[in-house]
Design an enzyme around this catalytic site. Structure first.
Site, PDB file in Angstrom:
ATOM      1  N   CYS B  34       0.826  -1.215   0.000  1.00  0.00           N
ATOM      2  CA  CYS B  34       0.000   0.000   0.000  1.00  0.00           C
ATOM      3  C   CYS B  34       0.860   1.265   0.000  1.00  0.00           C
ATOM      4  O   CYS B  34       0.337   2.362  -0.160  1.00  0.00           O
ATOM      5  CB  CYS B  34      -0.893   0.046   1.225  1.00  0.00           C
ATOM      6  SG  CYS B  34      -1.985  -1.340   1.382  1.00  0.00           S
ATOM      7  N   ASP B  36       2.795   2.297   2.664  1.00  0.00           N
ATOM      8  CA  ASP B  36       2.983   2.888   4.002  1.00  0.00           C
ATOM      9  C   ASP B  36       3.350   1.796   4.996  1.00  0.00           C
ATOM     10  O   ASP B  36       2.573   0.857   5.173  1.00  0.00           O
ATOM     11  CB  ASP B  36       1.660   3.455   4.550  1.00  0.00           C
ATOM     12  CG  ASP B  36       1.204   4.710   3.843  1.00  0.00           C
ATOM     13  OD1 ASP B  36       1.986   5.651   3.789  1.00  0.00           O
ATOM     14  OD2 ASP B  36       0.056   4.722   3.367  1.00  0.00           O
ATOM     15  N   CYS B  59       4.792   8.286   2.457  1.00  0.00           N
ATOM     16  CA  CYS B  59       4.772   9.620   1.882  1.00  0.00           C
ATOM     17  C   CYS B  59       5.109  10.679   2.932  1.00  0.00           C
ATOM     18  O   CYS B  59       5.326  10.368   4.104  1.00  0.00           O
ATOM     19  CB  CYS B  59       3.422   9.888   1.248  1.00  0.00           C
ATOM     20  SG  CYS B  59       2.074   9.764   2.427  1.00  0.00           S
ATOM     21  N   CYS B 103      -2.807   8.321   7.227  1.00  0.00           N
ATOM     22  CA  CYS B 103      -1.438   8.308   7.763  1.00  0.00           C
ATOM     23  C   CYS B 103      -1.461   8.513   9.284  1.00  0.00           C
ATOM     24  O   CYS B 103      -0.688   7.894  10.012  1.00  0.00           O
ATOM     25  CB  CYS B 103      -0.594   9.414   7.128  1.00  0.00           C
ATOM     26  SG  CYS B 103      -0.308   9.155   5.379  1.00  0.00           S
TER      27      CYS B 103
END
Lengths: 396, 143
Positions: B34, B36, B59, B103
């Site tokens: 994915c 992350d 990111c 996140c």
């Protein structure tokens, strides 16, 4: 000073293009459909721009339709060919898995309407072969639409060979040449291309303007109904300033094509050589045949968006195929199509060069990328696992 | 700009980045597929977070969320650490774009996973309902 290395996204307009546009804003502002002198002067300019664009492609002026850009041209070409096909009961289309979304989404819409699409595998090298196209053609195939050069990884397809096969088998052939026009020598007649899409802002022309080449004899279907502009195939008053800018930029690009190709390819090969020194990285797509300005790598153990942001801090403008930069949950369909696993596709970087870039910039970018990749790897748990042998490297 | 100045500050100058040799609670959430993965290392003494480090593959907002979350729990008692929400991380960062809120969810999940790991390693009884939410992002990936 910022280094702009995102020329596949868009280019800076050239002075030539800007100068070509200016007179058509205040001096020659007439509507080409008007009968008075002001209108007819604009019409003459429009005709000359059409001649210029046609001559750069080896086409005739009447085979050129101006559009709002590459996406519109792709839509119009595909919808025209499939409407012609459907009338004859032919509802099969051949394309590739890594086309631009302007093509892919149009094809998906047609699939919902009962068309069948064969998406050819582009292999690890990012190339289809003419033989594969030939093998996929059926009795009911109405269109082959294959991009000239890929926008992400820059691989150039065997367009002339595919064109010859389509001609032989009587199937219409469209190519999305948005990344190729102005950078590669194109001759629609010699290459047996029936329809070709292009966009002004990919070769230092303005945004919001493009063109569709349609071989004479193919009755184009209009997407926008209204007035009789563009021979009734694209209604709406022509965007004369943009068309003039695009034509001027195209002529300049075609006049300097060989020298630019040689210079930019040298920059590209140097950058590929320098970036290849970074451990566990891989060039995406075959090194040749490749657009002169395209450099695209995957770096294992890092994610593309953070790479782009840190490069931006160094003044380097680039792009990535990571999910975070695509606005979706999946990374680039192009990188997946060439077989990159998700976790590696997230760590991609595209640097697209043009003749305005310099060797000093190439060396600065190579150093910047190496530094940022190392920095991000130092904070990556994936990289730690790779280094400690808890996870296997995908890229050796 | 895509991100607030606070996010960019924590992304460019991440706090508590690294690895803890003597961590007694480690939590990892996310999935490389994915894009992350967050890993939190805790050094807990006397029910307090004596030290915390993180490693993140992801990111800009994933790195900034990790950095901010570690700042919010450093030196805090575990009772307080367990009340940390992703919302608090988002607020401390002066907001995240809607597409990036996950996140902060990962950051909350990584910290809770690390505390759970500490409880399990130390053989401490804990309220399992505190860790019921799955903070892996598998559900958002296409398999």
């Amino acid at each position: 000073m910022a280094i702009y290395a995102d020329n596949a996204a868009t280019t800076r307009m050239s002075d030539t293009a800007v100068k070509a546009m200016l007179p058509y804003m205040q001096e020659v502002f007439g509507n080409p459909s008007s009968l008075h002198t002001a209108g007819q002067t604009a019409k003459e300019a429009l005709n000359s721009a059409r001649e210029t664009v046609a001559s750069c492609l080896g086409a005739e002026a009447k085979e050129i339709i101006f559009t709002s850009g590459g996406s519109e041209a792709d839509n119009q070409a595909i919808l025209t060919a499939t409407a012609i096909g459907a009338r004859k009961g032919k509802k099969h289309i051949i394309s590739t898995a890594f086309e631009h979304h302007a093509v892919l989404h149009t094809l998906q819409k047609l699939e919902k309407q009962g068309f069948e699409v064969t998406y050819l595998d582009v292999h690890e090298n990012g190339l289809v072969t003419a033989q594969e196209v030939s093998d996929a053609i059926r009795e009911d195939t109405c269109l082959v639409t294959i991009m000239y050069a890929n926008n992400e990884i820059g691989t150039i397809q065997p367009i002339a060979e595919i064109g010859a096969i389509c001609k032989e088998k009587g199937v219409l052939f469209h190519t999305d040449a948005v990344q190729a026009v102005g950078h590669l020598h194109i001759d629609v007649k010699a290459q047996n291309i029936d329809m070709l899409s292009l966009s002004g802002h990919k070769f230092h022309g303005p945004k919001g303007v493009g063109a569709l080449y349609v071989r004479k004899g193919i009755l184009l279907m209009s997407l926008i109904e209204g007035g009789a502009q563009e021979r009734g195939k694209r209604a709406g008053t022509e965007n004369i300033p943009a068309i003039m800018g695009m034509a001027a930029a195209m002529k300049e690009a075609c006049d300097h094509l060989e020298e630019n190709h040689k210079y930019v390819s040298h920059l590209r090969d140097t950058l590929i050589g320098e970036l290849s020194k970074i451990p566990h990285c891989a060039l995406n797509g075959a090194k040749e045949p490749r657009l002169p300005g395209n450099v695209n790598f995957c770096f294992e153990g890092i994610e593309g968006e953070s790479l782009l942001l840190l490069l931006d801090d160094l003044g380097i403008c680039a792009s990535s195929g990571s999910a975070c930069t695509s606005g979706s949950l999946d990374p680039s369909h192009v990188l997946l199509a060439i077989g990159r696993p998700h976790e590696v596709a997230h760590g991609s970087l595209r640097l697209s060069l043009c003749e305005e870039n310099t060797m000093d910039e190439v060396m600065e970018m190579a150093k910047g990328v190496a530094d940022v990749v190392a920095l991000l790897r130092r904070m990556s748990p994936v990289w730690r696992d790779l280094q400690e042998g808890k996870r296997n490297y995908v890229i050796q | 700009m895509l991100y607030s100045e606070k996010v960019m500050d924590h992304f460019r100058n991440p706090r508590n980045v690294g690895f803890l040799e003597d961590a007694n609670g480690v939590g990892e959430v996310g999935n490389a597929k994915c894009g992350d993965i967050m890993k939190i290392y805790l050094k807990i003494e006397d029910d307090m977070v004596k030290d915390v480090k993180f490693e993140t593959f992801g990111c800009g907002s994933a790195i900034a969320s990790s950095s901010m979350a570690t700042e919010l729990i450093k030196g805090k008692p575990l009772s307080e650490v367990l009340t940390l929400t992703n919302k608090a991380v988002v607020e401390a960062l002066d907001g995240l774009p809607a597409a990036k809120v996950h996140c902060s969810v990962l950051a909350e999940g990584a910290i809770k996973a690390a505390v759970k790991d500490y409880y399990e390693r130390a053989g401490i009884e804990y309220d399992k309902t505190l860790f019921e939410n799955c903070h892996s992002c598998d559900h958002c990936c296409n398999g």
